[in-house]
Scaffold this motif. Structure first.
Motif, PDB file in Angstrom:
ATOM      1  N   ALA A  83      68.420  47.158  20.742  1.00  8.71           N
ATOM      2  CA  ALA A  83      68.058  48.294  21.603  1.00  8.71           C
ATOM      3  C   ALA A  83      69.287  48.842  22.317  1.00  8.71           C
ATOM      4  O   ALA A  83      69.404  50.049  22.535  1.00  8.71           O
ATOM      5  N   LYS A 130      72.322  48.808  21.080  1.00  2.00           N
ATOM      6  CA  LYS A 130      73.119  49.548  20.097  1.00  2.00           C
ATOM      7  C   LYS A 130      72.605  50.979  19.955  1.00  2.00           C
ATOM      8  O   LYS A 130      73.371  51.897  19.683  1.00  2.00           O
ATOM      9  N   GLU A 158      71.660  54.030  27.702  1.00  2.00           N
ATOM     10  CA  GLU A 158      70.898  53.778  28.924  1.00  2.00           C
ATOM     11  C   GLU A 158      70.372  52.345  28.948  1.00  2.00           C
ATOM     12  O   GLU A 158      70.435  51.670  29.968  1.00  2.00           O
ATOM     13  N   ALA A 164      71.088  49.348  31.629  1.00  2.00           N
ATOM     14  CA  ALA A 164      70.015  48.601  32.296  1.00  2.00           C
ATOM     15  C   ALA A 164      70.158  47.100  32.053  1.00  2.00           C
ATOM     16  O   ALA A 164      69.998  46.291  32.973  1.00  2.00           O
ATOM     17  N   VAL A 165      70.497  46.725  30.817  1.00  2.00           N
ATOM     18  CA  VAL A 165      70.638  45.307  30.469  1.00  2.00           C
ATOM     19  C   VAL A 165      71.803  44.680  31.236  1.00  2.00           C
ATOM     20  O   VAL A 165      71.672  43.618  31.843  1.00  2.00           O
ATOM     21  N   ALA A 206      67.630  47.496  38.249  1.00  2.00           N
ATOM     22  CA  ALA A 206      68.370  47.957  37.064  1.00  2.00           C
ATOM     23  C   ALA A 206      67.610  49.061  36.334  1.00  2.00           C
ATOM     24  O   ALA A 206      68.183  50.100  35.987  1.00  2.00           O
ATOM     25  N   ALA A 207      66.298  48.866  36.109  1.00  2.00           N
ATOM     26  CA  ALA A 207      65.525  49.856  35.349  1.00  2.00           C
ATOM     27  C   ALA A 207      65.333  51.142  36.154  1.00  2.00           C
ATOM     28  O   ALA A 207      65.438  52.247  35.611  1.00  2.00           O
ATOM     29  N   THR A 226      68.719  53.059  36.374  1.00  2.00           N
ATOM     30  CA  THR A 226      69.028  53.670  35.084  1.00  2.00           C
ATOM     31  C   THR A 226      68.085  54.842  34.795  1.00  2.00           C
ATOM     32  O   THR A 226      68.515  55.886  34.293  1.00  2.00           O
ATOM     33  N   ALA A 227      66.801  54.695  35.119  1.00  2.00           N
ATOM     34  CA  ALA A 227      65.836  55.780  34.899  1.00  2.00           C
ATOM     35  C   ALA A 227      66.203  56.994  35.756  1.00  2.00           C
ATOM     36  O   ALA A 227      66.163  58.137  35.293  1.00  2.00           O
ATOM     37  N   TRP A 228      66.589  56.727  37.017  1.00  2.00           N
ATOM     38  CA  TRP A 228      66.977  57.824  37.922  1.00  2.00           C
ATOM     39  C   TRP A 228      68.197  58.555  37.376  1.00  2.00           C
ATOM     40  O   TRP A 228      68.245  59.795  37.343  1.00  2.00           O
ATOM     41  N   THR A 273      69.149  58.684  34.259  1.00  2.00           N
ATOM     42  CA  THR A 273      68.771  59.398  33.033  1.00  2.00           C
ATOM     43  C   THR A 273      68.096  60.728  33.361  1.00  2.00           C
ATOM     44  O   THR A 273      68.419  61.758  32.770  1.00  2.00           O
ATOM     45  N   VAL A 274      67.166  60.691  34.322  1.00  2.00           N
ATOM     46  CA  VAL A 274      66.477  61.917  34.716  1.00  2.00           C
ATOM     47  C   VAL A 274      67.468  62.950  35.231  1.00  2.00           C
ATOM     48  O   VAL A 274      67.428  64.132  34.857  1.00  2.00           O
ATOM     49  N   PHE A 283      60.571  60.042  35.145  1.00  2.00           N
ATOM     50  CA  PHE A 283      61.162  58.847  35.750  1.00  2.00           C
ATOM     51  C   PHE A 283      60.392  57.606  35.326  1.00  2.00           C
ATOM     52  O   PHE A 283      60.981  56.610  34.905  1.00  2.00           O
ATOM     53  N   TYR A 293      60.950  56.642  31.624  1.00  2.00           N
ATOM     54  CA  TYR A 293      62.207  55.929  31.419  1.00  2.00           C
ATOM     55  C   TYR A 293      62.131  54.530  32.009  1.00  2.00           C
ATOM     56  O   TYR A 293      62.577  53.561  31.410  1.00  2.00           O
ATOM     57  N   PHE A 294      61.565  54.439  33.224  1.00  2.00           N
ATOM     58  CA  PHE A 294      61.458  53.143  33.890  1.00  2.00           C
ATOM     59  C   PHE A 294      60.711  52.152  32.999  1.00  2.00           C
ATOM     60  O   PHE A 294      61.162  51.027  32.771  1.00  2.00           O
ATOM     61  N   TYR A 351      62.812  51.023  30.011  1.00  2.00           N
ATOM     62  CA  TYR A 351      63.938  50.120  30.262  1.00  2.00           C
ATOM     63  C   TYR A 351      63.509  48.754  30.764  1.00  2.00           C
ATOM     64  O   TYR A 351      64.221  47.778  30.582  1.00  2.00           O
ATOM     65  N   ALA A 397      67.051  40.477  30.012  1.00  2.00           N
ATOM     66  CA  ALA A 397      68.458  40.234  30.362  1.00  2.00           C
ATOM     67  C   ALA A 397      68.554  39.455  31.668  1.00  2.00           C
ATOM     68  O   ALA A 397      69.360  38.530  31.797  1.00  2.00           O
TER      69      ALA A 397
END
Lengths: 233, 99
Positions: free
Chosen positions: A176, A178, A182, A186-187, A219-220, A223-225, A227-228, B33, B36-37, B40, B47
């Motif tokens: 995922a 690769k 985003e 997150a990872v 983390a999620a 990253t989501a913020w 990305t948006v 949002f 995406y949340f 992820y 992880a």
């Protein structure tokens, strides 16, 4: 296709998943016994939960003597993805999925069963029954083997086999990463944050379960913020 | 008894997360949002569990480090779940023989 051939199709699609689960759940069985569970409770956990990440976290939490509320929250966050998979899968269900059958078959949504079912144009209940059987048996049988072996095998072997489940996690997030920058972010954020919580003495009041929850949500969400914001720009 | 209670809580929470949206929800999540949340969060959770566990839980962190590197390399080569999982075990076991 009639219901018999749909069932058989599901059954055969479930075999590779079941073989994978058999090997991974041996690790879960070993971890469970290592965490203080006996063979019966270890197998019972697998038969009622059917989730690698949730059970791995649950075993650590039982071993650490975590609070019941903490356990509930840990399961909620770790298994939240099943809610989204369930919602996504409803878009493909054919009319054979009555409310009662949804309530029953919903219990068998795992990452792999979801992935295989989603690859079909439409999903019939008989296909889903077939698909769920072999993975379910493999998961329970592997746990039984691992829990039994965990008590007789030398520590060097059980320690090595305990790596199986984490190896599988790596095999899920690396491909995922690769595909998506985003996901990579997150990872890395989640891994660093949760390691930070373990290493820095200031954070030692945060238990294992909550450190997983807090680091993955931060983390999620971050990253989501991002990305948006990036897509809006 | 306490263990049974833990397992019951795990089973009930996990079942409800799976079955309720599967049974009730017929619409897609609209907020970008949240989309995406949700996309992820599974990887972030895995992880967050993997790195600290591999480095600090076992008796020999070096063996775990070898297992982690082997798993990452095999996963980068697009090997199956079983191959990556077994590779991690073999790496940890072999490293344990020498370290």
């Amino acid at each position: 296709m009639n219901k018999n051939s749909l069932f058989k199709q599901g059954l055969s699609d479930g075999v590779p998943i079941g073989l994978g689960y058999l090997s991974v759940s041996i690790g879960i069985g070993i971890a469970a016994v290592g965490g203080g569970l006996n063979i019966i409770t270890a197998v019972l956990m697998s038969m009622t939960n059917l989730t690698s990440a949730g059970q791995a976290a649950g075993i650590s939490l039982i071993a650490a003597g975590g609070a019941f509320l903490e356990m509930a929250l840990v399961q909620l966050v770790i298994n939240l993805r099943y809610a989204l998979m369930g919602i996504s899968l409803t878009q493909r269900l054919d009319p054979s999925f009555t409310t009662g059958k949804r309530l029953f078959l919903g219990a068998f949504i795992t990452d792999e069963i979801f992935a295989v079912a989603s690859s079909r144009e439409s999903v019939n209940v008989h296909y889903m029954y077939g698909l769920a059987i072999v993975p379910y048996i493999g998961w329970a049988a592997g746990t039984l083997i691992g829990a039994s072996a965990g008590t007789v095998l030398p520590a060097s072997v059980t320690a090595a086999l305990g790596m199986a489940i984490y190896g599988m996690f790596v095999a899920i997030f690396i491909p995922a990463m690769k595909k998506s920058r985003e996901v990579t972010l997150a990872v890395i954020l989640a891994a660093l944050l949760s390691t930070l919580f373990r290493v820095v003495p200031f954070f030692s009041f945060i238990s294992y379960g909550f450190s997983v929850i807090i680091s993955s949500i931060i983390a999620a969400a971050l990253t989501a913020w991002l990305t948006v914001r990036r897509k809006a720009a | 008894m306490k263990t049974a209670m833990y397992i019951l809580i795990m089973a009930v929470v996990t079942y409800l997360i799976r079955a309720l949206p599967f049974t009730l929800c017929r619409n897609k999540v609209k907020s970008p949002f949240l989309q995406y949340f949700f996309a992820y969060i599974p990887y972030a959770v895995l992880a967050a569990m993997t790195l600290p566990h591999m480095l600090f839980e076992g008796k020999n962190p070096l063996c775990a480090a070898f297992a982690l590197v082997a798993a990452i390399l095999l996963a980068l080569c697009k090997r199956s779940l079983i191959t990556v999982a077994s590779g991690a075990c073999v790496a940890a076991f072999v490293a344990g023989l020498f370290l």
